[in-house]
Design an enzyme around this catalytic site. Sequence first.
Site, PDB file in Angstrom:
ATOM      1  N   GLN A 162     -58.262 -21.660  37.874  1.00  0.00           N
ATOM      2  CA  GLN A 162     -58.525 -21.377  36.458  1.00  0.00           C
ATOM      3  C   GLN A 162     -57.726 -20.173  35.978  1.00  0.00           C
ATOM      4  O   GLN A 162     -57.276 -20.136  34.822  1.00  0.00           O
ATOM      5  CB  GLN A 162     -60.025 -21.184  36.212  1.00  0.00           C
ATOM      6  CG  GLN A 162     -60.674 -19.993  36.892  1.00  0.00           C
ATOM      7  CD  GLN A 162     -61.229 -20.335  38.259  1.00  0.00           C
ATOM      8  OE1 GLN A 162     -60.753 -21.232  38.938  1.00  0.00           O
ATOM      9  NE2 GLN A 162     -62.266 -19.610  38.661  1.00  0.00           N
ATOM     10  N   ASN A 185     -54.808 -18.611  48.103  1.00  0.00           N
ATOM     11  CA  ASN A 185     -55.118 -19.684  49.043  1.00  0.00           C
ATOM     12  C   ASN A 185     -54.424 -20.980  48.616  1.00  0.00           C
ATOM     13  O   ASN A 185     -53.630 -21.001  47.668  1.00  0.00           O
ATOM     14  CB  ASN A 185     -56.629 -19.871  49.159  1.00  0.00           C
ATOM     15  CG  ASN A 185     -57.282 -20.211  47.829  1.00  0.00           C
ATOM     16  OD1 ASN A 185     -56.632 -20.730  46.907  1.00  0.00           O
ATOM     17  ND2 ASN A 185     -58.574 -19.940  47.717  1.00  0.00           N
ATOM     18  N   SER A 208     -50.177 -17.086  56.934  1.00  0.00           N
ATOM     19  CA  SER A 208     -49.266 -16.123  57.540  1.00  0.00           C
ATOM     20  C   SER A 208     -48.654 -16.669  58.832  1.00  0.00           C
ATOM     21  O   SER A 208     -49.286 -17.440  59.564  1.00  0.00           O
ATOM     22  CB  SER A 208     -50.010 -14.815  57.828  1.00  0.00           C
ATOM     23  OG  SER A 208     -49.132 -13.839  58.323  1.00  0.00           O
ATOM     24  N   GLN A 230     -51.131 -10.594  62.657  1.00  0.00           N
ATOM     25  CA  GLN A 230     -50.875 -11.700  61.724  1.00  0.00           C
ATOM     26  C   GLN A 230     -51.910 -12.805  61.872  1.00  0.00           C
ATOM     27  O   GLN A 230     -52.291 -13.448  60.894  1.00  0.00           O
ATOM     28  CB  GLN A 230     -49.453 -12.245  61.937  1.00  0.00           C
ATOM     29  CG  GLN A 230     -48.366 -11.230  61.652  1.00  0.00           C
ATOM     30  CD  GLN A 230     -48.485 -10.590  60.282  1.00  0.00           C
ATOM     31  OE1 GLN A 230     -48.747 -11.269  59.289  1.00  0.00           O
ATOM     32  NE2 GLN A 230     -48.298  -9.277  60.215  1.00  0.00           N
ATOM     33  N   HIS A 233     -55.173 -12.866  59.611  1.00  0.00           N
ATOM     34  CA  HIS A 233     -55.239 -13.377  58.245  1.00  0.00           C
ATOM     35  C   HIS A 233     -56.127 -14.616  58.140  1.00  0.00           C
ATOM     36  O   HIS A 233     -56.646 -14.912  57.062  1.00  0.00           O
ATOM     37  CB  HIS A 233     -53.841 -13.715  57.737  1.00  0.00           C
ATOM     38  CG  HIS A 233     -53.061 -12.513  57.302  1.00  0.00           C
ATOM     39  ND1 HIS A 233     -53.336 -11.826  56.149  1.00  0.00           N
ATOM     40  CD2 HIS A 233     -52.009 -11.875  57.869  1.00  0.00           C
ATOM     41  CE1 HIS A 233     -52.502 -10.818  56.017  1.00  0.00           C
ATOM     42  NE2 HIS A 233     -51.682 -10.820  57.044  1.00  0.00           N
ATOM     43  N   GLU A 283     -42.160 -16.661  58.514  1.00  0.00           N
ATOM     44  CA  GLU A 283     -42.350 -15.620  57.504  1.00  0.00           C
ATOM     45  C   GLU A 283     -41.933 -14.259  58.066  1.00  0.00           C
ATOM     46  O   GLU A 283     -41.214 -13.490  57.434  1.00  0.00           O
ATOM     47  CB  GLU A 283     -43.821 -15.596  57.086  1.00  0.00           C
ATOM     48  CG  GLU A 283     -44.187 -14.514  56.092  1.00  0.00           C
ATOM     49  CD  GLU A 283     -45.685 -14.438  55.875  1.00  0.00           C
ATOM     50  OE1 GLU A 283     -46.089 -13.856  54.856  1.00  0.00           O
ATOM     51  OE2 GLU A 283     -46.461 -14.946  56.717  1.00  0.00           O
ATOM     52  N   HIS A 284     -42.423 -13.944  59.275  1.00  0.00           N
ATOM     53  CA  HIS A 284     -42.088 -12.694  59.954  1.00  0.00           C
ATOM     54  C   HIS A 284     -41.427 -13.016  61.293  1.00  0.00           C
ATOM     55  O   HIS A 284     -41.893 -13.898  62.018  1.00  0.00           O
ATOM     56  CB  HIS A 284     -43.337 -11.853  60.249  1.00  0.00           C
ATOM     57  CG  HIS A 284     -44.204 -11.593  59.067  1.00  0.00           C
ATOM     58  ND1 HIS A 284     -45.304 -12.374  58.767  1.00  0.00           N
ATOM     59  CD2 HIS A 284     -44.149 -10.639  58.100  1.00  0.00           C
ATOM     60  CE1 HIS A 284     -45.895 -11.901  57.675  1.00  0.00           C
ATOM     61  NE2 HIS A 284     -45.207 -10.851  57.237  1.00  0.00           N
ATOM     62  N   ASP A 315     -45.709  -4.806  55.842  1.00  0.00           N
ATOM     63  CA  ASP A 315     -46.837  -5.121  54.971  1.00  0.00           C
ATOM     64  C   ASP A 315     -47.184  -3.955  54.050  1.00  0.00           C
ATOM     65  O   ASP A 315     -47.663  -4.165  52.934  1.00  0.00           O
ATOM     66  CB  ASP A 315     -48.068  -5.469  55.817  1.00  0.00           C
ATOM     67  CG  ASP A 315     -47.986  -6.850  56.444  1.00  0.00           C
ATOM     68  OD1 ASP A 315     -47.154  -7.651  55.978  1.00  0.00           O
ATOM     69  OD2 ASP A 315     -48.737  -7.114  57.392  1.00  0.00           O
ATOM     70  N   GLU A 369     -15.392 -38.868  31.128  1.00  0.00           N
ATOM     71  CA  GLU A 369     -16.831 -38.993  31.323  1.00  0.00           C
ATOM     72  C   GLU A 369     -17.503 -39.830  30.239  1.00  0.00           C
ATOM     73  O   GLU A 369     -18.726 -39.971  30.219  1.00  0.00           O
ATOM     74  CB  GLU A 369     -17.466 -37.595  31.361  1.00  0.00           C
ATOM     75  CG  GLU A 369     -17.053 -36.800  32.596  1.00  0.00           C
ATOM     76  CD  GLU A 369     -17.738 -35.447  32.706  1.00  0.00           C
ATOM     77  OE1 GLU A 369     -17.743 -34.881  33.801  1.00  0.00           O
ATOM     78  OE2 GLU A 369     -18.281 -34.961  31.680  1.00  0.00           O
ATOM     79  N   HIS A 374     -17.466 -34.884  22.570  1.00  0.00           N
ATOM     80  CA  HIS A 374     -17.170 -33.601  23.214  1.00  0.00           C
ATOM     81  C   HIS A 374     -15.687 -33.288  23.073  1.00  0.00           C
ATOM     82  O   HIS A 374     -15.291 -32.175  22.717  1.00  0.00           O
ATOM     83  CB  HIS A 374     -17.532 -33.651  24.706  1.00  0.00           C
ATOM     84  CG  HIS A 374     -18.990 -33.453  25.001  1.00  0.00           C
ATOM     85  ND1 HIS A 374     -19.958 -34.316  24.571  1.00  0.00           N
ATOM     86  CD2 HIS A 374     -19.627 -32.467  25.694  1.00  0.00           C
ATOM     87  CE1 HIS A 374     -21.131 -33.898  24.992  1.00  0.00           C
ATOM     88  NE2 HIS A 374     -20.966 -32.765  25.674  1.00  0.00           N
TER      89      HIS A 374
END
Length: 385
Positions: A162, A185, A208, A230, A233, A283-284, A315, A369, A374
């Site tokens: 929302q 999330n 993560s 990690q 998480h 990611e890491h 981080d 074309e 054009h």
Amino acid sequence: MRGAGLDDAIGVVSPIVADVRARGDEAVLEWTERFDGPRPDGFRVSAAAIAEASVDDDVLRALRAMILAVRTFSEAQRPIDTSVEAAPGIVSERRWLPLDSVGICVPSGTFPLPSSLVMAAVPALVAGVRRIAVVTPTPVPATLVVARELGLDEVYAIGGAQAVAALAYGTATIEAVDRIVGPGNAYVTAAKLLVSTRVGIDIPAGPSEVIVIADGSADPHACAADLLAQAEHGSDSEALLLSTDAMLSDRVSKLVAQYDNVSVETVASLAQALARSEAFAPEHLELHVADPEALLTGVRNAGSVFIGGSAVIGDYAAGATHVLPTGGLARSSGGLGLETFMKPLQVVRTTAAGAEAAARVVGPIARAEGLPLHAAAAERVLGRA
């Protein structure tokens, strides 16, 4: 997102996004009541609440140090405007301009992340973004303190799909923004993807991830600590040690045995470990090896690489962003940076001589074309129209 049920999440959030788009504030209030508790009278956080928020002195000092580090790194990232005479009599320019407005999602709940507000808001401010709207369900004091430190007064106590929909389409209370950034999330990610035809979004972040590549020179306790950090998480996070040393693998395995989302593998060589990491695109990526710089030359696919320290430094303390690509997206994108909050404006300046020269390029290609109008527009300068 690897195994995060994103398809299912899109099905769940689609009616929420559509409802907020259709009914605005009333829908936001109803969905907030359903997911986050008693129905609020409103959802904008008051100036008094922001002013009165407080944290312990050591936390405030640390937040200020983090803000300074992120600002310092962000200021060094400003892209350079270009102006080139790419063809005779035609000068093409590319100017970098700040976005007008940005919405930032800040997680709350079990793991409130005021640090994510720092990571997103500071580069936006450095870029020159005029308006920053923050959405965070049940705002924690540290998040409000960060908002105050950065001079942000538009904070809304809402989250989830929302909040994303309200930022994207606007309501009577929340003006729509040009881009939505920040972690969340699977439902927040799904909502961001749904509204991405209407508003810009950052990378769709998932659980993560960390890969630690280590040889016999590595400290097993440091490797284990970084894997567990990690994994903390959530159960869907992925932490993997790739070690060339069987003894190290055995010692780390014993230290992380109680965690199902931490894996340890022994590989034949650092080259094999790097190949595994490149295919995964984590990611890491941490390099706990005797010669990390040599290994670094082969790294292309990672959100952020760490040498001589833990990913947790990134981080909080390095100034580098911790909003990074997951789920293999590091193959094609990077983390948040100053350019996330800017856009290029292209300007083409043409002299009379340049227009005449251009007509000889435009005409033949346009006709090939199947676009004769054009060609006609360009060839007016040649007196052939």
